[in-house]
Design an enzyme around this catalytic site. Structure first.
Site, PDB file in Angstrom:
ATOM      1  N   HIS A  72     128.262  -4.269 -25.046  1.00 52.83           N
ATOM      2  CA  HIS A  72     129.332  -4.856 -25.862  1.00 52.83           C
ATOM      3  C   HIS A  72     129.888  -3.827 -26.838  1.00 52.83           C
ATOM      4  O   HIS A  72     131.105  -3.713 -27.017  1.00 52.83           O
ATOM      5  CB  HIS A  72     128.799  -6.053 -26.647  1.00 52.83           C
ATOM      6  CG  HIS A  72     128.734  -7.322 -25.870  1.00 52.83           C
ATOM      7  ND1 HIS A  72     129.835  -7.893 -25.267  1.00 52.83           N
ATOM      8  CD2 HIS A  72     127.692  -8.152 -25.597  1.00 52.83           C
ATOM      9  CE1 HIS A  72     129.478  -9.014 -24.669  1.00 52.83           C
ATOM     10  NE2 HIS A  72     128.182  -9.189 -24.841  1.00 52.83           N
ATOM     11  N   HIS A  76     122.511  -4.893 -22.540  1.00 51.26           N
ATOM     12  CA  HIS A  76     123.641  -5.830 -22.540  1.00 51.26           C
ATOM     13  C   HIS A  76     124.383  -5.754 -23.878  1.00 51.26           C
ATOM     14  O   HIS A  76     125.621  -5.654 -23.912  1.00 51.26           O
ATOM     15  CB  HIS A  76     123.106  -7.246 -22.290  1.00 51.26           C
ATOM     16  CG  HIS A  76     124.101  -8.338 -22.509  1.00 51.26           C
ATOM     17  ND1 HIS A  76     124.745  -8.979 -21.467  1.00 51.26           N
ATOM     18  CD2 HIS A  76     124.566  -8.925 -23.644  1.00 51.26           C
ATOM     19  CE1 HIS A  76     125.550  -9.898 -21.960  1.00 51.26           C
ATOM     20  NE2 HIS A  76     125.464  -9.889 -23.284  1.00 51.26           N
ATOM     21  N   GLU A  77     123.640  -5.789 -24.982  1.00 50.03           N
ATOM     22  CA  GLU A  77     124.266  -5.741 -26.302  1.00 50.03           C
ATOM     23  C   GLU A  77     124.905  -4.382 -26.575  1.00 50.03           C
ATOM     24  O   GLU A  77     126.000  -4.303 -27.144  1.00 50.03           O
ATOM     25  CB  GLU A  77     123.235  -6.077 -27.385  1.00 50.03           C
ATOM     26  CG  GLU A  77     122.583  -7.447 -27.247  1.00 50.03           C
ATOM     27  CD  GLU A  77     123.583  -8.591 -27.241  1.00 50.03           C
ATOM     28  OE1 GLU A  77     124.710  -8.414 -27.750  1.00 50.03           O
ATOM     29  OE2 GLU A  77     123.242  -9.672 -26.725  1.00 50.03           O
ATOM     30  N   GLU A 135     131.257 -11.133 -21.226  1.00 53.15           N
ATOM     31  CA  GLU A 135     129.830 -11.299 -20.948  1.00 53.15           C
ATOM     32  C   GLU A 135     129.475 -10.742 -19.575  1.00 53.15           C
ATOM     33  O   GLU A 135     128.417 -10.135 -19.395  1.00 53.15           O
ATOM     34  CB  GLU A 135     129.428 -12.772 -21.045  1.00 53.15           C
ATOM     35  CG  GLU A 135     129.379 -13.318 -22.457  1.00 53.15           C
ATOM     36  CD  GLU A 135     128.526 -12.471 -23.373  1.00 53.15           C
ATOM     37  OE1 GLU A 135     127.371 -12.166 -23.009  1.00 53.15           O
ATOM     38  OE2 GLU A 135     129.018 -12.095 -24.456  1.00 53.15           O
TER      39      GLU A 135
END
Length: 293
Positions: free
Chosen positions: A149, A145-146, A222
């Site tokens: 980003h 997930h990070e 997100e």
């Protein structure tokens, strides 16, 4: 993620301080005998609005390290750190980016964040609480997930949006200051004290309101980062990680962090307008829906 709170706070501070200094120095030749020269004012505000945003961007990684006490892993000291480094390297290669700096920070809350001024100069850090309580496939999903980003260039996009927002905050704050100075205090000879005070107050108020725009973009990204986590790692693990976070928050696990800096906050009502993250249940449902899409 932690970075949204740090970025917004730094940006607002830079914007207000710059506004005060520029006003005191009389920088910006945008007031004439006939009123404001709106074209020159807009150019002036755009230059300094984007400067504030990009200063925040370039300071973001340094601030995150200092604020959170991140310990960088330069040489893994144990099996857990080696697994963490190997996992971030693997995910970075899949995402097509340079491996970011990797670190941990001492917080019992399950948390993680990524920050940095570009895709190939980033930092990914996780809390000790997350490493201790999550299964490895869930940790991998959070890391993915990070990494998502970073790969999506979210910080650059956020800076551009914040630059536009800053421009109009400064622009309208000075229009309001000029109106108060001229109309209420009848000052027709340059800028009076009412202009300076009103402009500073207006920048603070408009800056807080404008943060809703930035928060809306943050909520959107997100969902994209969750999708990246599902693609780079595993959809089921991403859902389980969010569910575990949801269970911890429902159980009232104490967080040492302000709400704006939490990785996966839950909020409701008017607070949703300022929340940098969507509700966890909405994110879980979005992942489930995308599996059938």
């Amino acid at each position: 993620m932690l970075r949204i709170g740090l970025f917004l706070l730094t940006n607002l501070a830079v914007l207000v301080v710059a506004g005060v200094v520029l006003s005191l120095l009389g920088v910006g030749n945008y007031r004439t005998a006939d009123g404001l020269d709106l074209t020159n004012l807009l150019i002036f505000c755009a230059v300094f609005g984007f400067v504030g945003s990009f200063i925040s961007l370039f300071l973001s990684k340094w601030m995150a390290k200092k604020t959170m006490g991140v310990q960088l892993i330069e040489q893994p000291r144990n099996a857990d750190e080696k697994w963490l480094v190997d996992t971030v390297v693997e995910l970075s290669q899949k995402a097509g980016i340079k491996t970011p700096e990797i670190g941990v920070f001492a917080a019992q809350e399950s948390n993680a964040f990524a920050t940095g001024w570009n895709r190939n100069d980033a930092l990914v850090a996780v809390s000790l609480g997350l490493l201790q309580r999550f299964e490895r496939d869930e940790v991998k999903a959070v890391l993915a997930h990070e990494i998502g980003h970073v790969a999506n260039g979210d910080m650059i996009t956020l800076s551009l949006i914040q630059g536009v927002v800053n421009t109009f905050v400064m622009f309208f704050a000075r229009i309001i200051g000029d109106l108060v100075d001229r109309v209420i205090f009848k000052n027709e000879e340059g800028r009076g004290i009412a202009f300076f005070i009103t402009t500073i107050v207006a920048e603070l108020v408009l800056g807080i309101l404008a943060s809703m725009i930035v928060a809306a973009f943050s909520r959107y990204r997100e969902y994209r980062a969750d999708a990246a986590g599902a693609t780079l790692a595993d959809r089921g693990a991403m859902i389980r990680a969010l569910q575990r976070l949801q269970a911890e928050m429902s159980a009232g696990v104490e967080s040492p962090l302000p709400s704006s800096m939490r990785a996966f906050g839950i909020s409701g009502g008017v607070r949703n307008l300022f929340a940098s993250h969507p509700p966890l249940e909405a994110r879980i449902q979005a992942l489930r829906d995308s599996a059938h899409g």
